[in-house]
Write a protein that holds these residues in place. Structure first.
Motif, PDB file in Angstrom:
ATOM      1  N   LEU A  20      78.487 -23.352  46.701  1.00 32.23           N
ATOM      2  CA  LEU A  20      78.410 -24.805  46.882  1.00 32.23           C
ATOM      3  C   LEU A  20      79.770 -25.411  47.204  1.00 32.23           C
ATOM      4  N   ALA A  21      80.811 -24.967  46.526  1.00 28.21           N
ATOM      5  CA  ALA A  21      82.152 -25.482  46.807  1.00 28.21           C
ATOM      6  C   ALA A  21      82.613 -25.044  48.197  1.00 28.21           C
ATOM      7  N   TYR A  23      80.665 -24.490  50.762  1.00 27.32           N
ATOM      8  CA  TYR A  23      79.939 -25.336  51.706  1.00 27.32           C
ATOM      9  C   TYR A  23      80.558 -26.730  51.770  1.00 27.32           C
ATOM     10  N   GLY A  24      80.984 -27.247  50.618  1.00 29.50           N
ATOM     11  CA  GLY A  24      81.607 -28.567  50.592  1.00 29.50           C
ATOM     12  C   GLY A  24      82.932 -28.597  51.338  1.00 29.50           C
ATOM     13  N   SER A  27      81.987 -28.002  55.370  1.00 35.21           N
ATOM     14  CA  SER A  27      81.012 -28.857  56.049  1.00 35.21           C
ATOM     15  C   SER A  27      81.680 -30.051  56.727  1.00 35.21           C
ATOM     16  N   TYR A  32      78.638 -36.951  54.454  1.00 37.50           N
ATOM     17  CA  TYR A  32      78.836 -37.590  53.155  1.00 37.50           C
ATOM     18  C   TYR A  32      78.933 -39.110  53.263  1.00 37.50           C
ATOM     19  N   SER A  35      76.797 -40.886  50.678  1.00 39.54           N
ATOM     20  CA  SER A  35      77.262 -40.835  49.284  1.00 39.54           C
ATOM     21  C   SER A  35      78.622 -41.511  49.138  1.00 39.54           C
ATOM     22  N   ASN A  39      82.477 -36.175  48.523  1.00 29.36           N
ATOM     23  CA  ASN A  39      82.014 -34.826  48.831  1.00 29.36           C
ATOM     24  C   ASN A  39      81.311 -34.265  47.593  1.00 29.36           C
ATOM     25  N   ASN A  41      79.012 -31.935  47.241  1.00 34.34           N
ATOM     26  CA  ASN A  41      78.900 -30.481  47.158  1.00 34.34           C
ATOM     27  C   ASN A  41      80.172 -29.856  46.592  1.00 34.34           C
ATOM     28  N   LEU A  42      81.296 -30.345  46.995  1.00 33.81           N
ATOM     29  CA  LEU A  42      82.565 -29.819  46.489  1.00 33.81           C
ATOM     30  C   LEU A  42      82.721 -30.105  44.999  1.00 33.81           C
ATOM     31  N   TRP A  44      80.333 -30.814  42.673  1.00 37.71           N
ATOM     32  CA  TRP A  44      79.382 -30.080  41.840  1.00 37.71           C
ATOM     33  C   TRP A  44      79.640 -28.576  41.878  1.00 37.71           C
ATOM     34  N   GLY A  45      80.163 -28.077  42.992  1.00 37.80           N
ATOM     35  CA  GLY A  45      80.581 -26.682  43.038  1.00 37.80           C
ATOM     36  C   GLY A  45      81.703 -26.422  42.059  1.00 37.80           C
TER      37      GLY A  45
END
Length: 64
Positions: A20-21, A23-24, A27, A32, A35, A39, A41-42, A44-45
């Motif tokens: 997940l990180a 991908y963040g 990407s 984003y 949101s 970021n 994804n970054l 939460w990763g």
């Protein structure tokens, strides 16, 4: 018995957090916009990576 659930959970969190990180980081920042430019994804990763490291550290400490 020797079965400690923290090992597989920690390794799973580490793997998912790294994916997940990654991908963040790789990407396109334009996705984003919904949101507020955060970021998700970054972040939460990173949370998953930290929790996975904590689980593995607790499992290692319990083993000693």
């Amino acid at each position: 018995m020797g079965l400690d659930i923290r090992w597989p959970m920690g390794l799973l969190f580490l793997l998912l957090g790294a994916i997940l990180a990654g991908y963040g980081v790789l990407s396109d920042p334009a996705i984003y916009a919904r949101s507020l430019g955060l970021n998700v994804n970054l972040w939460w990763g990173a949370v998953l990576l930290v929790s996975g490291l904590l689980m593995v550290a607790l499992a290692r400490r319990a083993r000693r």
